[in-house]
Design a protein around this motif. Structure first.
Motif, PDB file in Angstrom:
ATOM      1  N   VAL A 193       0.878  -1.173   0.000  1.00 20.38           N
ATOM      2  CA  VAL A 193       0.000   0.000   0.000  1.00 20.38           C
ATOM      3  C   VAL A 193       0.914   1.222   0.000  1.00 20.38           C
ATOM      4  N   THR A 194       0.755   2.093  -0.973  1.00 19.59           N
ATOM      5  CA  THR A 194       1.595   3.286  -1.067  1.00 19.59           C
ATOM      6  C   THR A 194       0.790   4.527  -0.689  1.00 19.59           C
ATOM      7  N   VAL A 195       1.407   5.377   0.115  1.00 24.14           N
ATOM      8  CA  VAL A 195       0.780   6.644   0.507  1.00 24.14           C
ATOM      9  C   VAL A 195       1.831   7.739   0.406  1.00 24.14           C
ATOM     10  N   SER A 196       1.368   8.978   0.298  1.00 22.98           N
ATOM     11  CA  SER A 196       2.297  10.089   0.102  1.00 22.98           C
ATOM     12  C   SER A 196       2.416  11.011   1.309  1.00 22.98           C
ATOM     13  N   THR A 197       1.483  10.927   2.272  1.00 26.52           N
ATOM     14  CA  THR A 197       1.516  11.838   3.422  1.00 26.52           C
ATOM     15  C   THR A 197       1.325  11.059   4.719  1.00 26.52           C
ATOM     16  N   PRO A 198       1.797  11.600   5.835  1.00 21.41           N
ATOM     17  CA  PRO A 198       1.566  10.947   7.129  1.00 21.41           C
ATOM     18  C   PRO A 198       0.089  10.765   7.449  1.00 21.41           C
ATOM     19  N   LEU A 199      -0.721  11.768   7.131  1.00 17.85           N
ATOM     20  CA  LEU A 199      -2.152  11.655   7.414  1.00 17.85           C
ATOM     21  C   LEU A 199      -2.775  10.496   6.647  1.00 17.85           C
ATOM     22  N   GLU A 200      -2.390  10.356   5.386  1.00 16.75           N
ATOM     23  CA  GLU A 200      -2.918   9.259   4.581  1.00 16.75           C
ATOM     24  C   GLU A 200      -2.500   7.911   5.166  1.00 16.75           C
ATOM     25  N   PRO A 212       0.423  -4.191   9.502  1.00 17.89           N
ATOM     26  CA  PRO A 212       1.283  -4.591   8.388  1.00 17.89           C
ATOM     27  C   PRO A 212       2.571  -5.196   8.923  1.00 17.89           C
ATOM     28  N   ASP A 213       3.202  -6.047   8.122  1.00 17.69           N
ATOM     29  CA  ASP A 213       4.463  -6.651   8.548  1.00 17.69           C
ATOM     30  C   ASP A 213       5.590  -5.628   8.561  1.00 17.69           C
ATOM     31  N   LEU A 214       5.514  -4.652   7.659  1.00 18.03           N
ATOM     32  CA  LEU A 214       6.588  -3.665   7.555  1.00 18.03           C
ATOM     33  C   LEU A 214       6.016  -2.319   7.120  1.00 18.03           C
ATOM     34  N   ILE A 215       6.482  -1.265   7.769  1.00 17.38           N
ATOM     35  CA  ILE A 215       6.137   0.105   7.360  1.00 17.38           C
ATOM     36  C   ILE A 215       7.428   0.775   6.920  1.00 17.38           C
ATOM     37  N   VAL A 216       7.467   1.176   5.662  1.00 22.06           N
ATOM     38  CA  VAL A 216       8.656   1.791   5.077  1.00 22.06           C
ATOM     39  C   VAL A 216       8.428   3.297   5.013  1.00 22.06           C
ATOM     40  N   ILE A 217       9.254   4.054   5.731  1.00 22.73           N
ATOM     41  CA  ILE A 217       9.110   5.511   5.779  1.00 22.73           C
ATOM     42  C   ILE A 217      10.343   6.143   5.142  1.00 22.73           C
ATOM     43  N   ALA A 218      10.107   6.855   4.051  1.00 20.40           N
ATOM     44  CA  ALA A 218      11.214   7.492   3.339  1.00 20.40           C
ATOM     45  C   ALA A 218      11.614   8.790   4.025  1.00 20.40           C
ATOM     46  N   SER A 219      12.855   9.175   3.850  1.00 16.53           N
ATOM     47  CA  SER A 219      13.348  10.431   4.414  1.00 16.53           C
ATOM     48  C   SER A 219      12.584  11.606   3.816  1.00 16.53           C
ATOM     49  N   SER A 220      12.415  12.646   4.617  1.00 19.02           N
ATOM     50  CA  SER A 220      11.635  13.797   4.177  1.00 19.02           C
ATOM     51  C   SER A 220      12.433  15.076   4.386  1.00 19.02           C
ATOM     52  N   ARG A 221      11.930  16.146   3.796  1.00 20.86           N
ATOM     53  CA  ARG A 221      12.487  17.483   3.996  1.00 20.86           C
ATOM     54  C   ARG A 221      11.351  18.410   4.419  1.00 20.86           C
ATOM     55  N   PRO A 222      11.374  18.913   5.633  1.00 21.97           N
ATOM     56  CA  PRO A 222      12.407  18.687   6.653  1.00 21.97           C
ATOM     57  C   PRO A 222      12.359  17.276   7.223  1.00 21.97           C
ATOM     58  N   SER A 223      13.471  16.844   7.803  1.00 20.06           N
ATOM     59  CA  SER A 223      13.569  15.483   8.329  1.00 20.06           C
ATOM     60  C   SER A 223      12.652  15.258   9.523  1.00 20.06           C
ATOM     61  N   ALA A 224      12.234  16.346  10.179  1.00 18.11           N
ATOM     62  CA  ALA A 224      11.369  16.205  11.359  1.00 18.11           C
ATOM     63  C   ALA A 224      10.060  15.491  11.020  1.00 18.11           C
ATOM     64  N   THR A 225       9.584  15.660   9.779  1.00 22.31           N
ATOM     65  CA  THR A 225       8.319  15.028   9.394  1.00 22.31           C
ATOM     66  C   THR A 225       8.419  13.510   9.459  1.00 22.31           C
ATOM     67  N   SER A 226       9.447  12.937   8.822  1.00 14.74           N
ATOM     68  CA  SER A 226       9.618  11.488   8.845  1.00 14.74           C
ATOM     69  C   SER A 226      10.003  10.998  10.237  1.00 14.74           C
ATOM     70  N   ASP A 227      10.771  11.782  10.969  1.00 11.13           N
ATOM     71  CA  ASP A 227      11.146  11.396  12.337  1.00 11.13           C
ATOM     72  C   ASP A 227       9.919  11.312  13.231  1.00 11.13           C
ATOM     73  N   ASP A 228       9.043  12.297  13.134  1.00 12.57           N
ATOM     74  CA  ASP A 228       7.809  12.285  13.936  1.00 12.57           C
ATOM     75  C   ASP A 228       6.922  11.096  13.557  1.00 12.57           C
ATOM     76  N   LEU A 229       6.888  10.779  12.274  1.00 13.42           N
ATOM     77  CA  LEU A 229       6.056   9.665  11.821  1.00 13.42           C
ATOM     78  C   LEU A 229       6.580   8.340  12.368  1.00 13.42           C
ATOM     79  N   ARG A 230       7.902   8.191  12.405  1.00  9.72           N
ATOM     80  CA  ARG A 230       8.478   6.960  12.970  1.00  9.72           C
ATOM     81  C   ARG A 230       8.132   6.832  14.447  1.00  9.72           C
TER      82      ARG A 230
END
Length: 280
Positions: A193-200, A212-230
């Motif tokens: 399942v592919t999504v483009s935003t944290p809310l999605e 899910p067995d695995l959640i893949v979170i790509a690096s973001s700019r700013p990095s705080a967005t992906s860090d908060d999501l993790r």
């Protein structure tokens, strides 16, 4: 010539072939008809009844771990919990630390149960507490409805299918990278399942009946967005594994589960396989 390994595979077949002759011989010795159908049928009926009873007990004890909510109702006390595992006969839930004193072993209670999903419904049940630990309560059900049995049976089927195929959610604002990573996971046999935003991602996670067995979170700019999501995933979905994705060729943050999106050598699929090894 048949080798030893092959002869062992065929041995049970030969043994089964000898059974009719043995039974027929017993029948003729006792003066009974040479047909062994009646004797075998009686033994088969007894065995089948025992097997069906054992199978029902086994199914009653089979536990699955769907995502869902249980609301415990005992007198004026109410506690909202999350499901750890569930079976036809009972449920294990996590409870807030402050709610642990509200319940004691043997206490009867009412509960409302709902599995996460778009069209899920609340089901009313009754039961009693059988075990209390630091953050969990185990309960057994008194009576269950046909609706609940059907729900658990459906979850058992879905759980079996899920064990055979790994499920992945990929979160990435970069459309090209998101498509490239998703395709690599699909090539190795995952559902993605592919999504483009944290809310999605939060919305899609809420729609799933299992983590899910695995959640893949790509690096973001700013990095705080992906860090908060993790951090959100680690807190709210501890049962799911996390992996980081970035464009660097070398792991930039020291994460144990990390994947470079670069594919200059055409080895992205092989690296995805290595990433998934701990899950299989």
């Amino acid at each position: 010539m048949v080798d030893v390994a092959e002869s062992r595979l065929w041995a049970p077949w030969r043994a089964r072939r000898r059974v009719p002759n043995t039974l027929s011989l017993i029948g003729s010795t006792l003066g009974a008809p040479r047909s062994y159908r009646g004797l075998l049928a009686v033994q088969s009926e007894d065995w089948l009844a025992k097997y069906q009873h054992l199978d029902q007990e086994r199914r009653r004890d089979v536990r699955i771990s769907p995502k869902g909510t249980v609301v415990l109702l005992a007198g004026g006390d109410t506690c909202r919990c999350r499901i750890v595992n569930l079976s036809h006969g009972g449920v294990l839930v996590t409870v807030p630390v402050e709610a642990g004193d509200m319940f004691v072993p043997g206490r009867s209670l009412e509960l409302e149960l709902q599995i996460d999903g778009k069209s899920s419904q609340w089901i009313r049940l009754s039961g009693r507490v059988v075990r209390i630990e630091a953050t969990t309560i185990a309960m057994t059900f008194d009576k269950v409805s046909v609706e609940f049995i059907q729900l658990v049976d459906e979850m058992l089927g879905a759980s079996y299918g899920r064990r055979r195929i790994l499920s992945v959610i990929s979160v990435d604002t970069d459309a090209d990278r998101r498509a490239r990573i998703a395709e690599a996971f699909r090539v190795v046999g995952c559902t993605v399942v592919t999504v483009s935003t944290p809310l999605e991602m939060i919305v899609r996670l809420g729609e799933l009946q299992f983590e899910p067995d695995l959640i893949v979170i790509a690096s973001s700019r700013p990095s705080a967005t992906s860090d908060d999501l993790r951090r959100f995933v680690e807190r709210e979905h501890p049962g799911a594994r996390l992996a980081a994705v970035s464009d660097q060729l070398i792991n930039p943050g020291g994460e144990s589960q990390w994947l470079s999106s670069m594919d200059a050598d055409g080895d992205l699929v092989n690296r995805v396989r290595r990433l998934l090894l701990p899950l299989v």
